[in-house]
Motif scaffolding. Structure first.
Motif, short mmCIF file in Angstrom:
data_model
loop_
_atom_site.label_atom_id
_atom_site.label_comp_id
_atom_site.label_asym_id
_atom_site.label_seq_id
_atom_site.Cartn_x
_atom_site.Cartn_y
_atom_site.Cartn_z
N ASP A 109 0.99 -1.16 0.10
CA ASP A 109 0.01 0.10 0.22
C ASP A 109 1.04 1.24 0.00
O ASP A 109 0.32 2.15 0.35
CB ASP A 109 -0.94 0.02 1.13
N GLN A 110 2.03 1.14 -0.52
CA GLN A 110 2.84 2.26 -0.40
C GLN A 110 2.32 3.42 -1.27
O GLN A 110 2.31 4.67 -0.59
CB GLN A 110 4.08 2.05 -1.59
N ARG A 111 1.64 3.37 -2.45
CA ARG A 111 1.07 4.69 -3.03
C ARG A 111 -0.07 4.92 -2.36
O ARG A 111 -0.39 6.06 -2.21
CB ARG A 111 0.64 3.85 -4.65
N LEU A 115 3.26 6.86 1.22
CA LEU A 115 4.51 6.66 2.15
C LEU A 115 5.68 7.37 1.47
O LEU A 115 5.59 7.33 0.20
CB LEU A 115 4.64 5.14 2.63
N PRO A 116 6.66 7.53 2.30
CA PRO A 116 7.85 8.47 1.47
C PRO A 116 8.64 7.21 0.63
O PRO A 116 8.65 6.07 1.40
CB PRO A 116 8.83 8.51 2.85
N ASN A 228 10.59 -1.63 6.89
CA ASN A 228 9.22 -2.25 6.75
C ASN A 228 8.21 -1.16 6.49
O ASN A 228 8.29 -0.17 6.52
CB ASN A 228 8.93 -3.44 7.59
N GLN A 229 7.02 -1.50 6.38
CA GLN A 229 5.89 -0.72 6.09
C GLN A 229 5.82 -0.02 7.49
O GLN A 229 5.36 1.53 6.97
CB GLN A 229 4.58 -1.52 5.74
N ALA A 230 6.06 -0.25 8.67
CA ALA A 230 5.78 0.40 9.58
C ALA A 230 6.83 1.62 9.75
O ALA A 230 6.35 2.59 10.41
CB ALA A 230 5.90 -0.68 10.83
N THR A 231 8.02 1.36 9.15
CA THR A 231 9.07 2.18 9.31
C THR A 231 8.86 3.63 8.39
O THR A 231 8.69 4.36 9.06
CB THR A 231 10.29 1.67 8.66
N LYS A 233 5.67 4.39 7.61
CA LYS A 233 4.56 4.88 8.13
C LYS A 233 5.05 5.75 9.26
O LYS A 233 4.38 7.12 9.54
CB LYS A 233 3.40 3.88 8.82
N ALA A 234 5.70 5.21 10.32
CA ALA A 234 6.20 6.18 11.31
C ALA A 234 7.08 7.70 10.80
O ALA A 234 6.63 8.43 11.21
CB ALA A 234 7.23 5.07 12.24
N ALA A 235 7.96 7.17 9.74
CA ALA A 235 8.61 8.36 9.24
C ALA A 235 7.55 9.30 8.71
O ALA A 235 7.60 10.64 9.14
CB ALA A 235 9.76 8.00 8.06
N LYS A 236 6.52 8.95 7.92
CA LYS A 236 5.66 9.91 7.32
C LYS A 236 4.78 10.77 8.38
O LYS A 236 4.59 11.88 8.39
CB LYS A 236 4.62 9.11 6.42
#
Ligand SMILES: [Zn+2]
Length: 309
Positions: A109-111, A115-116, A228-231, A233-236
Protein backbone atom coordinates in the motif's frame (compact mmCIF):
# COMPACT_ATOMS: atom_id res chain seq x y z
CA UNK A 1 22.34 26.64 1.28
CA UNK A 2 25.62 28.36 0.66
CA UNK A 3 27.07 25.43 -1.27
CA UNK A 4 24.08 25.21 -3.58
CA UNK A 5 24.10 28.85 -4.33
CA UNK A 6 27.75 28.66 -5.16
CA UNK A 7 27.11 25.69 -7.39
CA UNK A 8 24.15 27.33 -9.03
CA UNK A 9 26.22 30.38 -9.64
CA UNK A 10 29.17 28.52 -11.06
CA UNK A 11 26.80 26.53 -13.28
CA UNK A 12 25.21 29.71 -14.53
CA UNK A 13 28.55 31.39 -14.92
CA UNK A 14 29.77 28.61 -17.11
CA UNK A 15 26.90 29.23 -19.53
CA UNK A 16 27.23 32.97 -19.25
CA UNK A 17 30.95 32.72 -19.86
CA UNK A 18 30.32 31.24 -23.27
CA UNK A 19 27.95 34.10 -24.03
CA UNK A 20 30.47 36.55 -22.64
CA UNK A 21 33.30 35.05 -24.68
CA UNK A 22 31.17 35.26 -27.85
CA UNK A 23 30.21 38.85 -27.05
CA UNK A 24 33.81 39.77 -26.43
CA UNK A 25 34.93 38.09 -29.67
CA UNK A 26 32.26 40.02 -31.58
CA UNK A 27 33.35 43.11 -29.72
CA UNK A 28 36.98 42.64 -30.78
CA UNK A 29 35.89 42.64 -34.45
CA UNK A 30 33.75 45.76 -34.16
CA UNK A 31 35.28 49.22 -34.25
CA UNK A 32 35.06 51.48 -31.22
CA UNK A 33 34.91 48.55 -28.88
CA UNK A 34 37.50 48.41 -26.13
CA UNK A 35 38.67 44.92 -25.35
CA UNK A 36 40.65 46.13 -22.41
CA UNK A 37 40.50 42.97 -20.35
CA UNK A 38 40.97 45.03 -17.22
CA UNK A 39 37.86 43.60 -15.59
CA UNK A 40 35.99 46.85 -16.27
CA UNK A 41 37.78 48.79 -13.60
CA UNK A 42 39.35 51.56 -15.72
CA UNK A 43 37.71 54.94 -15.27
CA UNK A 44 37.44 57.34 -18.24
CA UNK A 45 39.09 60.70 -17.82
CA UNK A 46 36.68 63.50 -16.89
CA UNK A 47 34.67 64.62 -19.92
CA UNK A 48 35.39 61.45 -21.89
CA UNK A 49 32.84 58.85 -22.85
CA UNK A 50 33.41 55.45 -21.22
CA UNK A 51 35.29 53.24 -23.64
CA UNK A 52 33.21 50.19 -22.82
CA UNK A 53 29.43 50.11 -22.76
CA UNK A 54 28.20 48.94 -19.34
CA UNK A 55 26.83 45.52 -20.49
CA UNK A 56 30.16 44.64 -22.15
CA UNK A 57 32.03 45.71 -19.04
CA UNK A 58 29.76 43.57 -16.90
CA UNK A 59 30.38 40.55 -19.14
CA UNK A 60 34.09 41.19 -19.02
CA UNK A 61 34.02 41.38 -15.23
CA UNK A 62 31.94 38.22 -15.17
CA UNK A 63 34.44 36.31 -17.32
CA UNK A 64 37.24 37.56 -15.11
CA UNK A 65 35.45 36.40 -11.98
CA UNK A 66 34.84 32.99 -13.50
CA UNK A 67 38.49 32.66 -14.42
CA UNK A 68 39.51 33.65 -10.90
CA UNK A 69 37.12 31.13 -9.36
CA UNK A 70 38.44 28.37 -11.61
CA UNK A 71 42.02 29.29 -10.68
CA UNK A 72 41.02 29.23 -7.00
CA UNK A 73 39.51 25.76 -7.40
CA UNK A 74 42.59 24.44 -9.22
CA UNK A 75 44.76 25.75 -6.37
CA UNK A 76 42.38 24.24 -3.79
CA UNK A 77 42.57 20.87 -5.54
CA UNK A 78 46.38 21.05 -5.35
CA UNK A 79 46.25 21.97 -1.66
CA UNK A 80 44.07 18.95 -0.93
CA UNK A 81 46.19 16.66 -3.04
CA UNK A 82 43.67 16.04 -5.80
CA UNK A 83 45.07 15.51 -9.29
CA UNK A 84 42.08 17.29 -10.87
CA UNK A 85 39.69 19.93 -9.53
CA UNK A 86 36.07 18.79 -9.08
CA UNK A 87 33.83 19.16 -12.14
CA UNK A 88 31.14 21.81 -11.79
CA UNK A 89 27.62 20.41 -11.39
CA UNK A 90 24.99 21.70 -13.84
CA UNK A 91 22.33 24.08 -12.59
CA UNK A 92 19.60 22.32 -10.60
CA UNK A 93 16.54 21.48 -12.70
CA UNK A 94 13.82 24.15 -12.89
CA UNK A 95 11.26 21.38 -12.43
CA UNK A 96 12.15 18.75 -9.84
CA UNK A 97 11.99 15.15 -11.08
CA UNK A 98 9.25 12.82 -9.88
CA UNK A 99 10.72 10.47 -7.29
CA UNK A 100 9.12 7.03 -7.28
CA UNK A 101 10.15 4.12 -5.05
CA UNK A 102 12.81 1.95 -6.67
CA UNK A 103 11.25 -1.19 -8.17
CA UNK A 104 11.26 -3.93 -5.57
CA UNK A 105 11.77 -1.42 -2.75
CA UNK A 106 8.08 -0.57 -2.24
CA UNK A 107 6.08 -1.67 0.80
CA UNK A 108 2.42 -2.82 0.82
CA UNK A 109 0.00 0.00 0.00
CA UNK A 110 2.94 2.34 -0.61
CA UNK A 111 1.02 4.51 -3.03
CA UNK A 112 -2.40 4.33 -1.30
CA UNK A 113 -0.86 5.42 1.98
CA UNK A 114 1.35 8.04 0.34
CA UNK A 115 4.44 6.69 2.11
CA UNK A 116 7.90 8.22 1.59
CA UNK A 117 9.63 6.53 -1.38
CA UNK A 118 12.79 4.46 -0.85
CA UNK A 119 15.15 5.03 -3.79
CA UNK A 120 18.82 4.75 -4.71
CA UNK A 121 19.09 6.98 -7.78
CA UNK A 122 17.61 10.32 -8.88
CA UNK A 123 16.13 10.17 -12.39
CA UNK A 124 18.46 12.31 -14.54
CA UNK A 125 20.53 11.91 -17.70
CA UNK A 126 23.26 14.22 -16.44
CA UNK A 127 26.59 12.89 -15.24
CA UNK A 128 26.06 13.75 -11.60
CA UNK A 129 26.10 11.79 -8.36
CA UNK A 130 25.02 12.73 -4.84
CA UNK A 131 27.21 12.25 -1.79
CA UNK A 132 25.55 11.31 1.51
CA UNK A 133 27.42 10.78 4.79
CA UNK A 134 26.02 8.78 7.68
CA UNK A 135 26.10 8.25 11.44
CA UNK A 136 28.37 11.00 12.85
CA UNK A 137 31.16 9.26 14.80
CA UNK A 138 34.17 11.09 13.31
CA UNK A 139 34.22 14.87 13.72
CA UNK A 140 37.21 16.02 11.73
CA UNK A 141 37.62 19.80 11.29
CA UNK A 142 39.93 19.18 8.31
CA UNK A 143 37.04 17.52 6.53
CA UNK A 144 34.83 20.63 6.93
CA UNK A 145 37.62 22.84 5.58
CA UNK A 146 38.24 20.54 2.65
CA UNK A 147 34.60 20.34 1.58
CA UNK A 148 34.10 24.12 1.78
CA UNK A 149 37.37 24.81 -0.01
CA UNK A 150 36.56 22.40 -2.84
CA UNK A 151 32.83 23.29 -2.81
CA UNK A 152 31.75 19.67 -2.77
CA UNK A 153 28.08 19.38 -1.75
CA UNK A 154 26.88 16.54 0.48
CA UNK A 155 23.99 15.56 2.71
CA UNK A 156 24.38 14.28 6.28
CA UNK A 157 22.28 11.58 7.99
CA UNK A 158 22.87 11.71 11.73
CA UNK A 159 22.28 9.18 14.47
CA UNK A 160 21.92 10.95 17.81
CA UNK A 161 23.94 8.50 19.92
CA UNK A 162 27.02 9.40 17.81
CA UNK A 163 26.29 13.07 17.09
CA UNK A 164 25.43 14.15 20.62
CA UNK A 165 28.94 14.42 22.09
CA UNK A 166 29.54 17.38 19.76
CA UNK A 167 26.41 18.91 18.27
CA UNK A 168 28.52 22.00 17.54
CA UNK A 169 30.50 20.17 14.87
CA UNK A 170 27.36 19.56 12.85
CA UNK A 171 26.20 23.12 13.47
CA UNK A 172 29.33 24.28 11.64
CA UNK A 173 28.49 21.85 8.85
CA UNK A 174 24.97 23.24 8.65
CA UNK A 175 26.33 26.80 8.49
CA UNK A 176 28.46 25.72 5.53
CA UNK A 177 25.24 24.82 3.68
CA UNK A 178 24.86 21.12 4.46
CA UNK A 179 21.42 19.78 5.35
CA UNK A 180 21.25 17.56 8.43
CA UNK A 181 18.87 14.63 8.22
CA UNK A 182 17.47 11.75 10.19
CA UNK A 183 19.25 8.42 10.76
CA UNK A 184 17.40 7.53 14.04
CA UNK A 185 18.32 8.07 17.69
CA UNK A 186 20.25 4.83 18.30
CA UNK A 187 20.78 3.19 14.88
CA UNK A 188 18.68 0.06 15.51
CA UNK A 189 17.60 -2.62 13.03
CA UNK A 190 14.18 -1.02 12.58
CA UNK A 191 12.17 -4.00 11.27
CA UNK A 192 12.91 -5.71 14.61
CA UNK A 193 10.95 -3.00 16.46
CA UNK A 194 7.20 -2.43 16.81
CA UNK A 195 5.56 0.50 15.06
CA UNK A 196 5.68 2.44 18.34
CA UNK A 197 9.33 1.56 18.86
CA UNK A 198 10.21 2.70 15.34
CA UNK A 199 8.26 5.90 15.87
CA UNK A 200 10.28 6.67 18.99
CA UNK A 201 13.55 6.16 17.08
CA UNK A 202 12.57 8.13 13.98
CA UNK A 203 10.33 10.85 15.39
CA UNK A 204 12.61 11.25 18.41
CA UNK A 205 15.44 12.12 16.01
CA UNK A 206 13.20 14.56 14.13
CA UNK A 207 12.71 16.37 17.45
CA UNK A 208 16.43 16.37 18.30
CA UNK A 209 17.41 17.84 14.93
CA UNK A 210 14.66 20.44 15.09
CA UNK A 211 15.65 21.45 18.62
CA UNK A 212 19.41 21.56 17.97
CA UNK A 213 19.48 22.85 14.43
CA UNK A 214 16.18 24.67 14.01
CA UNK A 215 14.95 22.66 11.06
CA UNK A 216 12.85 19.51 10.89
CA UNK A 217 14.36 17.14 8.31
CA UNK A 218 12.35 15.85 5.36
CA UNK A 219 14.89 13.12 4.56
CA UNK A 220 15.30 9.94 6.58
CA UNK A 221 17.61 7.00 5.99
CA UNK A 222 16.90 3.72 7.76
CA UNK A 223 20.02 2.21 9.41
CA UNK A 224 21.61 -0.52 7.22
CA UNK A 225 18.97 0.35 4.59
CA UNK A 226 16.52 -1.99 6.40
CA UNK A 227 12.87 -1.02 6.76
CA UNK A 228 9.31 -2.30 6.58
CA UNK A 229 5.90 -0.71 6.12
CA UNK A 230 5.80 0.43 9.77
CA UNK A 231 9.11 2.27 9.24
CA UNK A 232 7.74 4.36 6.41
CA UNK A 233 4.42 4.95 8.23
CA UNK A 234 6.29 6.14 11.32
CA UNK A 235 8.57 8.35 9.24
CA UNK A 236 5.63 9.89 7.41
CA UNK A 237 3.83 10.60 10.70
CA UNK A 238 6.58 12.99 11.78
CA UNK A 239 7.23 14.88 8.58
CA UNK A 240 9.56 12.70 6.47
CA UNK A 241 8.98 13.01 2.72
CA UNK A 242 11.79 10.88 1.26
CA UNK A 243 13.80 7.84 2.32
CA UNK A 244 16.90 7.88 0.08
CA UNK A 245 19.24 4.92 0.45
CA UNK A 246 22.25 4.40 -1.89
CA UNK A 247 23.56 2.69 -5.00
CA UNK A 248 27.26 2.63 -4.14
CA UNK A 249 29.34 3.04 -0.99
CA UNK A 250 32.72 4.77 -0.65
CA UNK A 251 35.41 3.56 1.75
CA UNK A 252 38.82 5.07 2.29
CA UNK A 253 40.36 2.70 -0.29
CA UNK A 254 37.52 1.54 -2.57
CA UNK A 255 33.89 1.68 -3.69
CA UNK A 256 31.26 -1.05 -3.25
CA UNK A 257 28.31 -1.26 -5.62
CA UNK A 258 24.70 -2.38 -5.50
CA UNK A 259 24.55 -3.04 -9.25
CA UNK A 260 26.02 -5.99 -11.10
CA UNK A 261 27.94 -3.68 -13.45
CA UNK A 262 30.10 -2.39 -10.56
CA UNK A 263 29.81 1.17 -11.81
CA UNK A 264 28.17 4.49 -11.01
CA UNK A 265 25.28 5.89 -13.05
CA UNK A 266 23.74 9.33 -13.63
CA UNK A 267 21.85 10.33 -10.48
CA UNK A 268 23.29 7.66 -8.19
CA UNK A 269 23.21 8.34 -4.48
CA UNK A 270 26.53 7.43 -2.89
CA UNK A 271 26.89 6.48 0.76
CA UNK A 272 29.84 6.99 3.02
CA UNK A 273 30.35 7.44 6.78
CA UNK A 274 31.84 9.88 9.25
CA UNK A 275 34.75 7.58 10.10
CA UNK A 276 38.39 8.03 11.04
CA UNK A 277 41.63 6.05 11.31
CA UNK A 278 40.31 3.63 13.90
CA UNK A 279 37.64 2.50 11.44
CA UNK A 280 39.27 2.43 8.03
CA UNK A 281 43.00 3.20 7.94
CA UNK A 282 42.63 6.77 6.81
CA UNK A 283 41.02 10.13 7.45
CA UNK A 284 37.85 11.70 6.11
CA UNK A 285 39.94 13.74 3.63
CA UNK A 286 41.58 10.46 2.47
CA UNK A 287 38.13 9.01 1.80
CA UNK A 288 37.08 12.15 -0.09
CA UNK A 289 40.25 11.91 -2.22
CA UNK A 290 39.33 8.33 -3.16
CA UNK A 291 35.79 9.41 -4.00
CA UNK A 292 36.70 12.56 -5.95
CA UNK A 293 39.41 10.85 -8.00
CA UNK A 294 36.94 8.13 -8.92
CA UNK A 295 34.03 10.38 -9.94
CA UNK A 296 36.14 13.07 -11.66
CA UNK A 297 38.06 10.49 -13.71
CA UNK A 298 34.70 9.11 -14.86
CA UNK A 299 33.50 12.60 -15.84
CA UNK A 300 30.95 13.01 -13.05
CA UNK A 301 30.23 16.11 -10.98
CA UNK A 302 28.88 15.99 -7.43
CA UNK A 303 25.47 17.69 -7.13
CA UNK A 304 23.32 18.49 -4.11
CA UNK A 305 20.58 15.97 -3.38
CA UNK A 306 18.13 18.53 -1.96
CA UNK A 307 18.15 20.41 -5.29
CA UNK A 308 16.47 17.41 -6.90
CA UNK A 309 13.84 16.70 -4.22
ZN1 LIG B 1 24.26 4.16 9.64
Amino acid sequence: MQLVRQNEKSGRRQTSYRVAAAALAACALASGCAAGGDGGSAQPAPGQQPLQAPPARALDAYAGKLKAERARLVAAAKRWDLAKPPLTAPEPPARKPHIAPRKGFEVDDQRELGLPPVFTTIPTKQKIVFLTIDDGAEKDPEFLRMMSDLKIPYTAFLSDYLAKDDYGYFKKMQRAGVSLNNHTLHHPYLPGLSYEGQKREICGMQDVIEKRYGKRPTLFRPPYGNYNQATLKAAKSCGVKYAPIWNAEVFVDRLDYREWDRNIHPGDIILTHFRGREDWKGTMPDMIRTFMKYVTDKGYAVARLEDYL
